[in-house]
Scaffold this motif. Sequence first.
Motif, short mmCIF file in Angstrom:
data_model
loop_
_atom_site.label_atom_id
_atom_site.label_comp_id
_atom_site.label_asym_id
_atom_site.label_seq_id
_atom_site.Cartn_x
_atom_site.Cartn_y
_atom_site.Cartn_z
N GLY A 145 0.82 -1.20 0.00
CA GLY A 145 0.00 0.00 0.00
C GLY A 145 0.86 1.26 0.00
N ARG A 146 1.93 1.25 0.78
CA ARG A 146 2.86 2.40 0.79
C ARG A 146 3.51 2.57 -0.58
NH1 ARG A 146 4.01 0.94 6.18
NH2 ARG A 146 5.64 -0.48 5.51
N GLU A 147 3.88 1.46 -1.18
CA GLU A 147 4.51 1.50 -2.51
C GLU A 147 3.54 2.05 -3.55
OE1 GLU A 147 7.90 1.38 -4.40
OE2 GLU A 147 7.75 0.60 -2.39
N MET A 148 2.28 1.64 -3.46
CA MET A 148 1.27 2.17 -4.40
C MET A 148 1.06 3.66 -4.17
SD MET A 148 0.20 -0.14 -6.50
CE MET A 148 -1.33 0.53 -7.07
N LEU A 149 1.05 4.09 -2.92
CA LEU A 149 0.91 5.52 -2.62
C LEU A 149 2.10 6.29 -3.17
CD1 LEU A 149 -0.63 7.84 -1.29
CD2 LEU A 149 0.57 7.29 0.85
N ALA A 150 3.31 5.75 -3.02
CA ALA A 150 4.50 6.40 -3.56
C ALA A 150 4.41 6.53 -5.08
CB ALA A 150 5.75 5.62 -3.16
N GLU A 151 3.95 5.49 -5.75
CA GLU A 151 3.78 5.54 -7.22
C GLU A 151 2.73 6.57 -7.60
OE1 GLU A 151 5.30 3.93 -9.92
OE2 GLU A 151 6.79 3.46 -8.41
N ASP A 152 1.62 6.62 -6.84
CA ASP A 152 0.57 7.61 -7.12
C ASP A 152 1.09 9.03 -6.92
OD1 ASP A 152 -1.22 5.59 -7.71
OD2 ASP A 152 -2.17 5.59 -5.73
N ILE A 153 1.90 9.24 -5.89
CA ILE A 153 2.47 10.57 -5.64
C ILE A 153 3.41 10.93 -6.79
CG2 ILE A 153 4.06 11.87 -4.16
CD1 ILE A 153 2.80 10.39 -1.76
N LYS A 154 4.24 9.99 -7.21
CA LYS A 154 5.17 10.24 -8.33
C LYS A 154 4.40 10.64 -9.58
CE LYS A 154 7.05 7.05 -10.89
NZ LYS A 154 7.80 5.93 -11.45
N ASP A 155 3.35 9.88 -9.91
CA ASP A 155 2.56 10.17 -11.10
C ASP A 155 1.87 11.54 -10.98
OD1 ASP A 155 3.33 7.70 -12.01
OD2 ASP A 155 1.41 6.72 -11.56
N THR A 156 1.36 11.85 -9.78
CA THR A 156 0.67 13.12 -9.56
C THR A 156 1.63 14.29 -9.71
OG1 THR A 156 -0.92 12.05 -8.09
CG2 THR A 156 -0.68 14.44 -7.88
N VAL A 157 2.81 14.19 -9.12
CA VAL A 157 3.78 15.29 -9.20
C VAL A 157 4.24 15.47 -10.65
CG1 VAL A 157 6.05 16.10 -8.47
CG2 VAL A 157 4.52 15.04 -6.82
N ASN A 158 4.50 14.38 -11.35
CA ASN A 158 4.89 14.49 -12.76
C ASN A 158 3.78 15.11 -13.60
OD1 ASN A 158 7.54 13.53 -12.64
ND2 ASN A 158 6.87 11.40 -12.73
N GLU A 159 2.54 14.79 -13.25
CA GLU A 159 1.40 15.37 -13.96
C GLU A 159 1.30 16.88 -13.70
OE1 GLU A 159 -3.30 14.31 -14.79
OE2 GLU A 159 -2.25 13.36 -13.12
N VAL A 160 1.57 17.31 -12.46
CA VAL A 160 1.57 18.74 -12.15
C VAL A 160 2.63 19.46 -12.99
CG1 VAL A 160 2.16 20.43 -10.34
CG2 VAL A 160 0.62 18.53 -9.82
N LEU A 161 3.75 18.79 -13.22
CA LEU A 161 4.83 19.37 -14.00
C LEU A 161 4.62 19.25 -15.51
CD1 LEU A 161 7.81 18.10 -11.85
CD2 LEU A 161 6.90 20.41 -11.94
N GLY A 162 3.48 18.68 -15.92
CA GLY A 162 3.14 18.63 -17.34
C GLY A 162 3.49 17.33 -18.04
N TYR A 163 3.78 16.29 -17.30
CA TYR A 163 4.11 15.00 -17.89
C TYR A 163 2.94 14.06 -17.70
CZ TYR A 163 8.83 16.72 -18.18
OH TYR A 163 9.93 17.47 -18.48
N GLU A 164 2.58 13.36 -18.75
CA GLU A 164 1.44 12.45 -18.69
C GLU A 164 1.79 11.22 -17.86
OE1 GLU A 164 -1.24 9.88 -21.78
OE2 GLU A 164 -0.48 11.81 -22.43
N PRO A 165 0.94 10.89 -16.88
CA PRO A 165 1.24 9.70 -16.06
C PRO A 165 1.03 8.43 -16.89
CG PRO A 165 -0.89 10.61 -15.45
CD PRO A 165 -0.28 11.56 -16.45
N PRO A 166 1.74 7.35 -16.54
CA PRO A 166 1.56 6.09 -17.28
C PRO A 166 0.18 5.50 -17.01
CG PRO A 166 2.98 5.76 -15.39
CD PRO A 166 2.70 7.23 -15.46
N LYS A 167 -0.24 4.69 -17.93
CA LYS A 167 -1.53 3.99 -17.76
C LYS A 167 -1.40 3.01 -16.60
CE LYS A 167 -3.29 5.57 -21.69
NZ LYS A 167 -3.37 6.97 -21.62
N ARG A 168 -2.46 2.83 -15.85
CA ARG A 168 -2.44 1.95 -14.67
C ARG A 168 -2.08 0.52 -15.03
NH1 ARG A 168 -1.49 4.92 -10.58
NH2 ARG A 168 -3.02 6.51 -10.23
#
Length: 195
Positions: A145-168
């Motif tokens: 669960g922590r690992e999934m949260l870390a991946e979600d945070i990474k995708d969210t931050v990259n999305e804020v910076l204008g990078y498209e998150p990978p497909k689930r």
Amino acid sequence: MATKEVKKEEEAQVAAPPKKSKKLLIIIVGVAVLTLALGAGVGYLMGHKKTGDVAHGEESSSESKQEAKKEEPKKPPVFVALEPFTVNLQADSNSGEQFLQAVVSLRVADEKKGEELKAYMPQIRHEILSLAGAKKAAEIITPDGREMLAEDIKDTVNEVLGYEPPKRSKRKKKDEEPDEDAPVMAVFFTQFIVQ
């Protein structure tokens, strides 16, 4: 008597070594040294050409590119530490109100990306708080669960910076190489408390 003379001549020839053997030995040694020198020179030039092709930007196979990456000296990682945050988690019918207190560090591609990330910090913190606040304690308390949260945070931050998150469905596994295009390469929790 003639046979005795022939025998004496044969013994004299056997006892006296031929004069050409020294010259022949010098020639053989010279050829061997020359062959070794040429082999070493060709080997050096062949090895130098392979690394030169990669350095000059010429196209090469993916194996050559991977070899070049392995030979490059490692740069120290660049981390951007976020301020600690505390967020109320979604209420669970069994446990009532719970919260998450965490400190997060983001590993970024380089210092330039780290500075760019700092400019977006209020929006990044808002998105992380929203993301974590939508989770239940049971979802994030396990290592997975922590690992999934870390991946979600990474995708969210990259999305804020204008990078498209990978497909689930194509989410990368932990052992795979990080996405080289995205500025945030990994998320690390330096403190993680669920109460």
